[in-house]
Design a protein around this motif. Sequence first.
Motif, mmCIF file in Angstrom:
data_model
loop_
_atom_site.group_PDB
_atom_site.id
_atom_site.type_symbol
_atom_site.label_atom_id
_atom_site.label_comp_id
_atom_site.label_asym_id
_atom_site.label_seq_id
_atom_site.Cartn_x
_atom_site.Cartn_y
_atom_site.Cartn_z
ATOM 1 N N LYS A 35 0.846 -1.183 0.000
ATOM 2 C CA LYS A 35 0.000 0.000 0.000
ATOM 3 C C LYS A 35 0.886 1.238 0.000
ATOM 4 N N LEU A 36 0.406 2.293 -0.623
ATOM 5 C CA LEU A 36 1.143 3.556 -0.655
ATOM 6 C C LEU A 36 0.448 4.569 0.252
ATOM 7 N N ASN A 37 1.167 5.058 1.238
ATOM 8 C CA ASN A 37 0.668 6.108 2.112
ATOM 9 C C ASN A 37 1.052 7.444 1.480
ATOM 10 N N GLN A 38 0.087 8.064 0.781
ATOM 11 C CA GLN A 38 0.378 9.277 0.025
ATOM 12 C C GLN A 38 0.760 10.429 0.931
ATOM 13 N N LYS A 39 0.169 10.488 2.121
ATOM 14 C CA LYS A 39 0.449 11.589 3.043
ATOM 15 C C LYS A 39 1.889 11.559 3.523
ATOM 16 N N LEU A 40 2.374 10.374 3.887
ATOM 17 C CA LEU A 40 3.728 10.237 4.425
ATOM 18 C C LEU A 40 4.746 9.863 3.357
ATOM 19 N N LYS A 41 4.254 9.640 2.100
ATOM 20 C CA LYS A 41 5.135 9.206 1.025
ATOM 21 C C LYS A 41 5.882 7.939 1.437
ATOM 22 N N ARG A 42 5.133 6.958 1.892
ATOM 23 C CA ARG A 42 5.726 5.748 2.469
ATOM 24 C C ARG A 42 5.095 4.517 1.835
ATOM 25 N N ILE A 43 5.932 3.504 1.591
ATOM 26 C CA ILE A 43 5.435 2.206 1.138
ATOM 27 C C ILE A 43 5.168 1.349 2.360
ATOM 28 N N GLU A 44 3.978 0.774 2.446
ATOM 29 C CA GLU A 44 3.620 -0.068 3.583
ATOM 30 C C GLU A 44 3.341 -1.478 3.082
ATOM 31 N N ILE A 45 4.099 -2.436 3.588
ATOM 32 C CA ILE A 45 3.933 -3.835 3.213
ATOM 33 C C ILE A 45 3.146 -4.538 4.312
ATOM 34 N N GLN A 46 1.976 -5.051 3.964
ATOM 35 C CA GLN A 46 1.085 -5.644 4.967
ATOM 36 C C GLN A 46 1.636 -6.979 5.482
ATOM 37 N N LYS A 47 1.602 -7.988 4.654
ATOM 38 C CA LYS A 47 2.147 -9.298 5.008
ATOM 39 C C LYS A 47 2.989 -9.754 3.833
ATOM 40 N N PHE A 48 4.191 -10.232 4.138
ATOM 41 C CA PHE A 48 5.092 -10.549 3.041
ATOM 42 C C PHE A 48 5.878 -11.813 3.355
ATOM 43 N N GLU A 49 5.809 -12.774 2.456
ATOM 44 C CA GLU A 49 6.604 -13.985 2.554
ATOM 45 C C GLU A 49 7.178 -14.290 1.187
ATOM 46 N N LEU A 50 8.399 -14.848 1.157
ATOM 47 C CA LEU A 50 9.041 -15.153 -0.117
ATOM 48 C C LEU A 50 9.680 -16.530 -0.035
ATOM 49 N N ASP A 51 9.282 -17.412 -0.925
ATOM 50 C CA ASP A 51 9.831 -18.765 -0.992
ATOM 51 C C ASP A 51 10.890 -18.797 -2.077
ATOM 52 N N ASN A 52 12.130 -18.475 -1.684
ATOM 53 C CA ASN A 52 13.231 -18.428 -2.649
ATOM 54 C C ASN A 52 14.511 -18.827 -1.933
ATOM 55 N N ALA A 53 15.119 -19.891 -2.394
ATOM 56 C CA ALA A 53 16.284 -20.453 -1.697
ATOM 57 C C ALA A 53 17.463 -19.488 -1.686
ATOM 58 N N ILE A 54 17.680 -18.793 -2.789
ATOM 59 C CA ILE A 54 18.825 -17.882 -2.866
ATOM 60 C C ILE A 54 18.662 -16.743 -1.856
ATOM 61 N N VAL A 55 17.476 -16.141 -1.851
ATOM 62 C CA VAL A 55 17.216 -15.040 -0.932
ATOM 63 C C VAL A 55 17.288 -15.527 0.517
ATOM 64 N N PHE A 56 16.703 -16.687 0.774
ATOM 65 C CA PHE A 56 16.714 -17.225 2.142
ATOM 66 C C PHE A 56 18.136 -17.461 2.633
ATOM 67 N N ASN A 57 18.950 -18.111 1.796
ATOM 68 C CA ASN A 57 20.324 -18.411 2.208
ATOM 69 C C ASN A 57 21.127 -17.142 2.454
ATOM 70 N N TYR A 58 20.877 -16.120 1.634
ATOM 71 C CA TYR A 58 21.600 -14.854 1.821
ATOM 72 C C TYR A 58 21.291 -14.246 3.177
ATOM 73 N N PHE A 59 19.995 -14.142 3.504
ATOM 74 C CA PHE A 59 19.613 -13.534 4.780
ATOM 75 C C PHE A 59 19.902 -14.446 5.956
ATOM 76 N N ASP A 60 19.907 -15.756 5.712
ATOM 77 C CA ASP A 60 20.215 -16.710 6.781
ATOM 78 C C ASP A 60 21.663 -16.565 7.249
ATOM 79 N N ASN A 61 22.528 -16.102 6.361
ATOM 80 C CA ASN A 61 23.955 -15.952 6.698
ATOM 81 C C ASN A 61 24.286 -14.570 7.267
ATOM 82 N N LEU A 62 23.268 -13.722 7.401
ATOM 83 C CA LEU A 62 23.487 -12.377 7.950
ATOM 84 C C LEU A 62 23.144 -12.338 9.430
ATOM 85 N N PRO A 63 23.823 -11.501 10.209
ATOM 86 C CA PRO A 63 23.403 -11.276 11.595
ATOM 87 C C PRO A 63 21.993 -10.700 11.626
ATOM 88 N N VAL A 64 21.243 -11.034 12.637
ATOM 89 C CA VAL A 64 19.854 -10.576 12.735
ATOM 90 C C VAL A 64 19.765 -9.056 12.662
#
Length: 343
Positions: free
Chosen positions: A5-34
């Motif tokens: 969703k786009l908050n026009q007043k604050l010029k902000r992108i708001e992501i409601q619920k987001f999940e991504l099933d992608n091994a490459i992306v998962f492994n990248y973030f899995d190797n990063l500190p929280v």
Amino acid sequence: MTTIKLNQKLKRIEIQKFELDNAIVFNYFDNLPVTDRDEKFIRALYIGVLALMEDRISSFLSKTSNELGTELESLKMIFEMKKELFYKSTIKGTLAEDELANALNEYFKSKRMPDQALLTGNSAGELARNKTGDIICQIGNDGDLKIAIECKFDKSIKLGPIDGKDLFIRKSDTAWSQLIESNANRNSKVSIIVFDISLVDNSVLKFTENVGFIPEIGFVAIIDSQRGDYSNLIIAYMLARDIAMSAKDLDIDKDILSILVTRILKDINEIRTVKNLVERNIDNNKDILKQIEKSILLMEFNQKYLAQFLETGTLTKKDLLDFYMGEDVKDQFKLIEKDILKL
């Protein structure tokens, strides 16, 4: 329900619920500190947007595997060229502190003020192992006259007024707690907490969208780093500076101070509201501003020659030519027009 969703007043992108099933992306973030994952996610999103803006994705995906390396290198070059813009639009942590300190020091320099904004880095203050108070502003040459600034580009930080504080739940940082803690830790006269408009909790925005004052606690300033707009920080600093300079000599009535500052901020916010209305209709208003400036210049120009005529009873041929041609007015307006077009 849409994910984004786009908050026009604050010029902000708001992501409601987001999940991504992608091994490459998962492994990248899995190797990063929280603690690094949020920042890396923002960077990844930004790089992708840059690529889309360059209209390179379709050809990028159509290349063979042998050519992918070249395209990745090209994408890297795009990122490097726009790195400065990227950091300005997503600054967090140390980057945010650097930006704020630089903005303050540039302002001090432009106004020929003897003040100086210094980063505290990883140095602890008066409280053991406590680093709260990211920037110390030294007022003039008085070593004891300081303003502490805490940068919180963190949407999880709520306002936290004392009448709503529950002592029996787990401790969490709030705007109130960080202001009080900054003052104590850096032994400052006044403290300021700075939020970015894109990373601020609604409880803070309800309190103020520009500059807010909490009596006996400090100032809240909302900046817009994506637009490079630090004006609210400057307003908060100058008010805090006046209070700090007076507090060392005078026994101030805090209630009257609160009334005065609240009224000042109210008037400032009203002016900024008008400014925002003007900016929303910027093209039309630029023409209006140019016409106003033309009229002002013409009034001053005509008045100059009228005064000369009334004093001498005549105009020389050269004066009459200058009056008719109005070259001085044209040259002055060119400079003003450039400033208006930059708005």
